[in-house]
Design an enzyme around this catalytic site. Structure first.
Site, PDB file in Angstrom:
ATOM      1  N   LYS A  80       0.857  -1.189   0.000  1.00  0.00           N
ATOM      2  CA  LYS A  80       0.000   0.000   0.000  1.00  0.00           C
ATOM      3  C   LYS A  80       0.889   1.233   0.000  1.00  0.00           C
ATOM      4  O   LYS A  80       2.031   1.191   0.468  1.00  0.00           O
ATOM      5  CB  LYS A  80      -0.853   0.001   1.281  1.00  0.00           C
ATOM      6  CG  LYS A  80      -2.074   0.858   1.215  1.00  0.00           C
ATOM      7  CD  LYS A  80      -3.229   0.152   0.552  1.00  0.00           C
ATOM      8  CE  LYS A  80      -4.433   1.039   0.403  1.00  0.00           C
ATOM      9  NZ  LYS A  80      -5.564   0.326  -0.199  1.00  0.00           N
ATOM     10  N   GLY A 177     -26.970   0.524   2.171  1.00  0.00           N
ATOM     11  CA  GLY A 177     -26.137   1.372   1.307  1.00  0.00           C
ATOM     12  C   GLY A 177     -26.361   1.016  -0.146  1.00  0.00           C
ATOM     13  O   GLY A 177     -26.121  -0.117  -0.561  1.00  0.00           O
ATOM     14  N   GLY A 179     -24.976   2.721  -2.851  1.00  0.00           N
ATOM     15  CA  GLY A 179     -24.033   3.512  -3.649  1.00  0.00           C
ATOM     16  C   GLY A 179     -23.574   2.675  -4.823  1.00  0.00           C
ATOM     17  O   GLY A 179     -24.348   1.909  -5.400  1.00  0.00           O
TER      18      GLY A 179
HETATM   19  P1  NAD Z   1     -20.334   4.291  -2.095  1.00  0.00           P
HETATM   20  O1  NAD Z   1     -19.852   5.459  -1.360  1.00  0.00           O
HETATM   21  O2  NAD Z   1     -20.554   4.384  -3.557  1.00  0.00           O
HETATM   22  O3  NAD Z   1     -21.708   3.762  -1.441  1.00  0.00           O
HETATM   23  C1  NAD Z   1     -21.948   3.708  -0.071  1.00  0.00           C
HETATM   24  C2  NAD Z   1     -23.378   4.165   0.142  1.00  0.00           C
HETATM   25  O4  NAD Z   1     -23.725   3.977   1.496  1.00  0.00           O
HETATM   26  C3  NAD Z   1     -23.588   5.651  -0.173  1.00  0.00           C
HETATM   27  O5  NAD Z   1     -24.649   5.774  -1.098  1.00  0.00           O
HETATM   28  C4  NAD Z   1     -23.946   6.259   1.178  1.00  0.00           C
HETATM   29  O6  NAD Z   1     -24.879   7.300   1.083  1.00  0.00           O
HETATM   30  C5  NAD Z   1     -24.523   5.059   1.909  1.00  0.00           C
HETATM   31  N1  NAD Z   1     -24.465   5.167   3.360  1.00  0.00           N
HETATM   32  C6  NAD Z   1     -23.497   5.732   4.125  1.00  0.00           C
HETATM   33  N2  NAD Z   1     -23.822   5.621   5.418  1.00  0.00           N
HETATM   34  C7  NAD Z   1     -24.992   4.964   5.482  1.00  0.00           C
HETATM   35  C8  NAD Z   1     -25.843   4.550   6.535  1.00  0.00           C
HETATM   36  N3  NAD Z   1     -25.546   4.785   7.802  1.00  0.00           N
HETATM   37  N4  NAD Z   1     -26.967   3.884   6.222  1.00  0.00           N
HETATM   38  C9  NAD Z   1     -27.291   3.638   4.945  1.00  0.00           C
HETATM   39  N5  NAD Z   1     -26.546   4.015   3.909  1.00  0.00           N
HETATM   40  C10 NAD Z   1     -25.408   4.667   4.167  1.00  0.00           C
HETATM   41  O7  NAD Z   1     -19.301   3.116  -1.745  1.00  0.00           O
HETATM   42  P2  NAD Z   1     -19.106   1.710  -2.473  1.00  0.00           P
HETATM   43  O8  NAD Z   1     -18.042   1.851  -3.492  1.00  0.00           O
HETATM   44  O9  NAD Z   1     -20.417   1.119  -2.848  1.00  0.00           O
HETATM   45  O10 NAD Z   1     -18.466   0.898  -1.270  1.00  0.00           O
HETATM   46  C11 NAD Z   1     -19.256   0.443  -0.200  1.00  0.00           C
HETATM   47  C12 NAD Z   1     -18.407  -0.360   0.758  1.00  0.00           C
HETATM   48  O11 NAD Z   1     -17.766  -1.424   0.040  1.00  0.00           O
HETATM   49  C13 NAD Z   1     -17.255   0.432   1.405  1.00  0.00           C
HETATM   50  O12 NAD Z   1     -17.037  -0.101   2.692  1.00  0.00           O
HETATM   51  C14 NAD Z   1     -16.073   0.110   0.528  1.00  0.00           C
HETATM   52  O13 NAD Z   1     -14.852   0.249   1.221  1.00  0.00           O
HETATM   53  C15 NAD Z   1     -16.357  -1.337   0.198  1.00  0.00           C
HETATM   54  N6  NAD Z   1     -15.699  -1.822  -1.031  1.00  0.00           N
HETATM   55  C16 NAD Z   1     -15.984  -1.249  -2.224  1.00  0.00           C
HETATM   56  C17 NAD Z   1     -15.362  -1.708  -3.372  1.00  0.00           C
HETATM   57  C18 NAD Z   1     -15.662  -1.114  -4.721  1.00  0.00           C
HETATM   58  O14 NAD Z   1     -15.302  -1.748  -5.727  1.00  0.00           O
HETATM   59  N7  NAD Z   1     -16.316   0.021  -4.807  1.00  0.00           N
HETATM   60  C19 NAD Z   1     -14.446  -2.763  -3.282  1.00  0.00           C
HETATM   61  C20 NAD Z   1     -14.190  -3.359  -2.046  1.00  0.00           C
HETATM   62  C21 NAD Z   1     -14.834  -2.872  -0.920  1.00  0.00           C
END
Ligand code: NAD
Length: 356
Positions: A80, A177, A179
């Site tokens: 990292k 969530g 997102g």
């Molecule tokens: P993102 O930010 O696109 O989506 C997260 C969503 O959760 C957002 O829409 C936000 O408004 C919502 N949110 C935040 N707090 C909340 C709550 N208390 N209750 C309900 N909703 C809530 O993020 P993402 O890319 O979808 O990633 C989500 C998780 O997955 C993170 O922990 C990230 O580290 C992990 N992750 C993502 C990826 C990837 O490819 N994007 C890969 C590995 C791990």
């Protein structure tokens, strides 16, 4: 901070501090373990309070990457980079080319990628100075559908483990969530015929988007997601959502989502879920789809091959559940046993001399 002591305790290989006077670049690259292959891990740009915070962060994140790559069956080690600075002040072409030069100086022992506050565009600048970078524009693309795909297959494996079948038409889901990854996951669950999907969100725009896109999906308030009477709770937002408070509320028999660091305290809450008979799909295994996808860039990217590998998360999760049962230990611990065993076995297998 006693860096050598910490490195010795957790088996780190290398910790590199670098600085560029022209751009103000200040960074640390950590290579935890390269038994399986070059250390891969993104570059995080963060306004750390002090150097010790940054150092501890890069050390912890790099070690996490070793286990994630090993458990994903990849020929990669863990590494990292963290950059210390304010994202809106420091970013420029020269800044990231400066980073690229330091990555190049590690001669392929470390491969970087985007992470918090760095983008595919930034990695394009890094790529002007080094080939040891993935997640480039026009290659593997957005990791989120890959992550959600892997999670979907991990959920299938969990359903088979718990109910003997992955027939989604019998099953109900609560997605926390919506997102990037949650949105895709909801879509995959519905496509597979899920009986009922609930979701929660705090972002109004995302709530509206999901309601329009998937009219059958039901919104619940953020605090109500834990206590829903569903088969699967899929955390796809924040970390530390499994804790003393939420475990008491859970009615789901499976916890499996895309989020990182789901367990507030790994051992304590992993064990509590295990004792309660709730099957937990270890986060760093089930959400490795994005990593597997980006890894394929190192081999010349082929989407079909990448997605075939991502589907294998099903087998990984199944293997880990078996280790958990055989060792009577919680699944997060079983995932670590699985990762460490793979590193150790490959290490020993390579002990004989072969002339190339
Ligand atoms: P993102 O930010 O696109 O989506 C997260 C969503 O959760 C957002 O829409 C936000 O408004 C919502 N949110 C935040 N707090 C909340 C709550 N208390 N209750 C309900 N909703 C809530 O993020 P993402 O890319 O979808 O990633 C989500 C998780 O997955 C993170 O922990 C990230 O580290 C992990 N992750 C993502 C990826 C990837 O490819 N994007 C890969 C590995 C791990």
């Amino acid at each position: 901070m006693k860096k050598f002591e910490y490195m010795e305790k957790h088996g780190y290989e290398q910790l590199v501090f670098f600085h560029d006077k022209t751009t103000g670049l200040r960074g640390i690259t950590c290579i935890h373990n390269t038994t399986l292959g070059p250390a891969l891990g993104g570059t995080r740009l963060w306004d750390y309070e002090n150097e010790d915070d940054a150092t501890l962060d890069v050390l912890r994140l790099a070690r996490g990457m070793t286990y994630k790559a090993a458990a994903a069956g990849l020929n990669l080690g863990g590494g990292k980079t963290v950059l210390i600075g304010k994202a809106d002040e420091v970013k420029s072409e020269a800044y990231f080319r400066g980073l690229g030069r330091y990555v190049q100086s590690l001669n392929g022992r470390y491969i970087t990628a985007e992470d918090v506050n760095t983008s595919t565009k930034d990695m394009g600048f890094v790529n002007m100075e080094t080939d040891h970078v993935v997640g480039l524009p026009g290659k593997s693309g957005n990791p989120s559908p890959a992550t959600a795909t892997g999670t979907f297959h991990g959920i299938r494996a969990s359903l088979v483990e718990k109910f003997g079948s992955d027939d989604m038409s019998e099953r109900t889901f609560a997605v926390q969530g919506a997102g990037q990854t949650g949105d895709f996951l909801i879509g995959y669950l519905l496509d597979a015929g899920a009986k009922k999907v609930y979701f929660t969100e705090i972002n109004e725009k995302h709530i509206k988007k999901i309601k329009e896109k998937y009219p059958s999906v039901e919104f619940v308030d953020p605090d109500d997601i834990y206590g829903l009477d569903v088969d699967v709770y899929a955390p796809c937002a924040l970390g530390a959502v499994i804790n003393d408070k939420t475990i008491k509320q859970l009615k789901a028999s499976i916890v499996a989502g895309t989020a990182n660091n789901v367990l507030e305290e790994e051992d304590k809450h992993g064990q509590k879920l295990f004792d309660a008979g709730i099957l937990y799909a270890p986060d760093f295994v089930i959400n490795a789809g994005g990593l597997i996808n980006v890894y394929h860039e190192t081999k010349g990217y082929n989407e079909e091959a990448a997605y075939r590998d991502i589907e294998r998360i099903y087998d990984r999760i199944t293997d880990i559940y078996k280790i958990s049962k055989d060792n009577n230990t919680h699944t997060q611990e079983a995932a670590k046993i699985f990762a460490k065993q793979r590193i150790e076995t490959i290490n020993q297998m390579r002990a004989n001399y072969i002339k190339r």
